[in-house]
Design a protein around this motif. Structure first.
Motif, short mmCIF file in Angstrom:
data_model
loop_
_atom_site.label_atom_id
_atom_site.label_comp_id
_atom_site.label_asym_id
_atom_site.label_seq_id
_atom_site.Cartn_x
_atom_site.Cartn_y
_atom_site.Cartn_z
N ILE A 221 -52.14 -33.16 3.11
CA ILE A 221 -52.52 -31.99 2.29
C ILE A 221 -54.04 -31.99 2.10
N PHE A 222 -54.63 -33.16 1.87
CA PHE A 222 -56.08 -33.22 1.68
C PHE A 222 -56.81 -32.91 2.99
N LEU A 223 -56.32 -33.46 4.10
CA LEU A 223 -57.00 -33.25 5.38
C LEU A 223 -57.07 -31.76 5.75
N PRO B 27 -71.33 -26.88 4.12
CA PRO B 27 -70.01 -26.35 3.78
C PRO B 27 -69.29 -27.13 2.68
N ALA B 28 -69.63 -28.42 2.51
CA ALA B 28 -69.18 -29.14 1.31
C ALA B 28 -70.46 -29.31 0.50
N GLY B 29 -70.81 -28.28 -0.27
CA GLY B 29 -72.17 -28.16 -0.79
C GLY B 29 -72.50 -29.05 -1.97
N GLY C 204 -55.71 -37.84 -1.95
CA GLY C 204 -56.32 -37.65 -0.64
C GLY C 204 -57.37 -38.74 -0.47
N LEU C 205 -57.84 -38.97 0.75
CA LEU C 205 -58.75 -40.11 1.00
C LEU C 205 -59.97 -40.09 0.08
N MET C 206 -60.53 -38.89 -0.15
CA MET C 206 -61.75 -38.77 -0.95
C MET C 206 -61.48 -39.08 -2.43
#
Ligand code: HEM
Length: 476
Positions: free
Chosen positions: A284-286, A350-352, A126-128
């Motif tokens: 899938i990542f998005l 939320p993405a802590g 995924g991009l990240m």
């Protein structure tokens, strides 16, 4: 399951977790340096502790992540290390230190290597989970799917689904608003991201496979035990892969406005495009990157507005001065709505926690970081610590009206979308989605939560309500 049963089961599970954490916290974990800095480097060691042999501080950090992070910051400072189940992880808390890692001047902080042990088997490539030159190229191709014109298209696809779904929400006994928001956003993901009707069989299969993949990434037992979360997650990933690979030929020939079809056609000015595998991995990542994050942001915002009917009414008055189906400009110009959204993201990042790994010996804020160190960027703790925020546990959208706060924003103190090369590519999309749904809710409903209620929180991608977040809805 009845709401009351769910609440009591969740409360029991939570109480057991906290008791375990309190017991392990009694272990005398001595402070130690992570590693000795090279002689003459002028660097300080990162200080921290492993905790209980083998287990480390795992239970404490899972049961009360915020208190745990704040206590360690007070004890060891803005860069510290913690032991957990065989690993030693360096946490970064201060805005300045976070800034240094995000800026990554020497290109030594790998996002791919950092995230791989956490979500790699389910969301690889995924991009990240790409780095440096390759990441930049993929990001430039993907950017074509997030232009203003595309966002308008996604918003247009979202509106009827939101209106139709809210029309089916019947007030009555307390409604588990987190679960409702999650279901609505999954339906939106099918339609807007994948281009499949939200109520169709394919959407249902994809939703299950997606839930399994996310569950796998959050499994505590990280081994393929038959029927365990990890194994189900891998199966979910395979099902998603099968679906996307199978559908790509049609989408490449298609003209749809959904994100999947758009990615099939995305191209940079120099003619770079995605391969079939790239599209599958990115889709899938998005789905994961967009879903749980937006669900947390919106449901926690609904919770706080349920606690503060006067603020809710102010937002309703502001919404009333806009059309029922507002444009991007109308949503973006709703100042109070924007402040409330920002405050929800500050309190419940939320993405802590974001992950990196050092690919070389390096330093963070003057602390020695040996090659191979796992790094956790603790943005949730950072945005809830009183060194950088007044009354950090108080929900106060008004703080975003204050010029002193705005100055802090420039220094990354407010950073729910990260910063630097991997800054969230979907941040505008997320803002529009959350605001469009909230706008509609303000016009259609009033809602309250009892004064005495505070939600039980667990940890998913970030702090997540574990009890479904019961609220009392009234149709207007
Ligand atoms: C409130 C909602 C959201 C929050 C708080 C959020 C937060 C973040 C954060 C903190 C990162 C940086 C990760 C890192 O540096 O390791 C990130 C990356 C990313 N987000 Fe979001 N996100 C949200 C919604 C979305 C949405 C709606 C999408 C897609 C439509 C999305 C797609 C992505 C992608 C693809 C990346 C990776 C970017 C890269 O590596 O270049 N996010 N997000």
């Amino acid at each position: 399951m009845k709401t009351a049963d769910l609440l009591s089961r969740t409360a029991i599970a939570h109480a057991i977790q906290r008791t375990g954490a309190r017991v392990t916290a009694l272990y005398p974990a001595a402070a130690q340096p992570l590693a000795t800095p090279p002689a003459g480097s002028g660097l300080k060691p990162v200080m921290g502790s492993y905790g209980v042999p083998g287990l480390g501080h795992a239970l404490e950090s899972i049961a009360e992540p915020l208190e745990f992070g704040r206590n360690r910051y007070r004890r060891f400072g803005p860069v510290f290390w913690t032991g957990a189940i065989g690993f030693r992880v360096v946490s970064v808390v201060s805005p300045e230190a976070l800034h240094e890692v995000w800026l990554d001047r020497d290109k030594v902080f790998s996002s791919e290597a950092g995230w791989k042990p956490v979500i790699g088997p389910f969301f690889h490539r995924g991009l990240m989970l790409l780095d440096f030159g390759e990441h930049l190229l993929h990001r430039r191709i993907m950017q074509q799917a997030f232009t203003r014109a595309r966002l308008i298209g996604y918003l247009d696809m979202t509106r009827p689904l939101v209106a139709d779904t809210l029309a089916t929400w019947t007030p009555g006994d307390p409604v588990l608003i987190y679960d409702r928001v999650k279901a609505l956003l999954l339906a939106m993901a099918s339609q807007v991201f994948v281009g499949e009707p939200a109520d169709g069989t394919t959407a249902r299969l994809l939703t299950r496979a997606f839930d399994d993949a996310v569950g796998g990434a959050q499994a505590i037992v990280r081994q393929p035990v038959p029927a365990g979360r990890w194994s189900r997650g891998l199966r979910g990933r395979r099902e998603l892969q099968r679906y996307f690979i199978g559908a790509i030929t049609d989408r490449r020939a298609g003209t749809g406005d959904d994100l999947f079809t758009v990615l099939c056609h995305s191209e940079t000015e120099e003619g770079h495009t995605f391969s079939d595998d790239d599209i599958t991995n990115h889709m899938i990542f998005l789905l994961m990157a967009a879903h749980d994050t937006s669900t947390i942001a919106l449901s926690m915002l609904l919770y706080h507005l349920g606690k503060d009917p006067a603020l809710q009414q102010d937002l309703r008055d502001e919404a009333g001065r806009r059309s029922a189906e507002p444009t991007i400009e109308e949503l973006n110009s709703a100042h109070l709505l924007d402040c409330a959204f920002k405050e929800s993201l500050r309190m419940y990042a939320p993405a802590g926690t974001l992950f990196r790994q050092a690919t070389e010996d390096t330093s963070i804020a003057g602390h020695y970081i040996p090659r191979g160190t796992e790094i956790a960027l603790s943005i949730h703790t950072s945005m809830r610590t009183d060194t950088w925020w007044d009354r950090p546990d108080v929900f106060d959208p008004g703080r975003f009206d204050d010029p002193a706060t705005l100055k802090k924003l420039e220094r990354y103190a407010w950073s729910p979308f990260g910063a630097g090369a991997h800054k969230c590519i979907g941040m505008h999309f997320a803002g529009l989605t959350v605001k469009a749904i909230l706008h509609r809710m303000l016009l259609d409903f009033r809602w309250t939560v009892p004064e005495s209620y505070t939600p039980l929180m667990t940890w998913g991608t970030g702090p997540t309500p574990a009890d479904g977040l019961p609220v009392q809805l009234t149709r207007i």
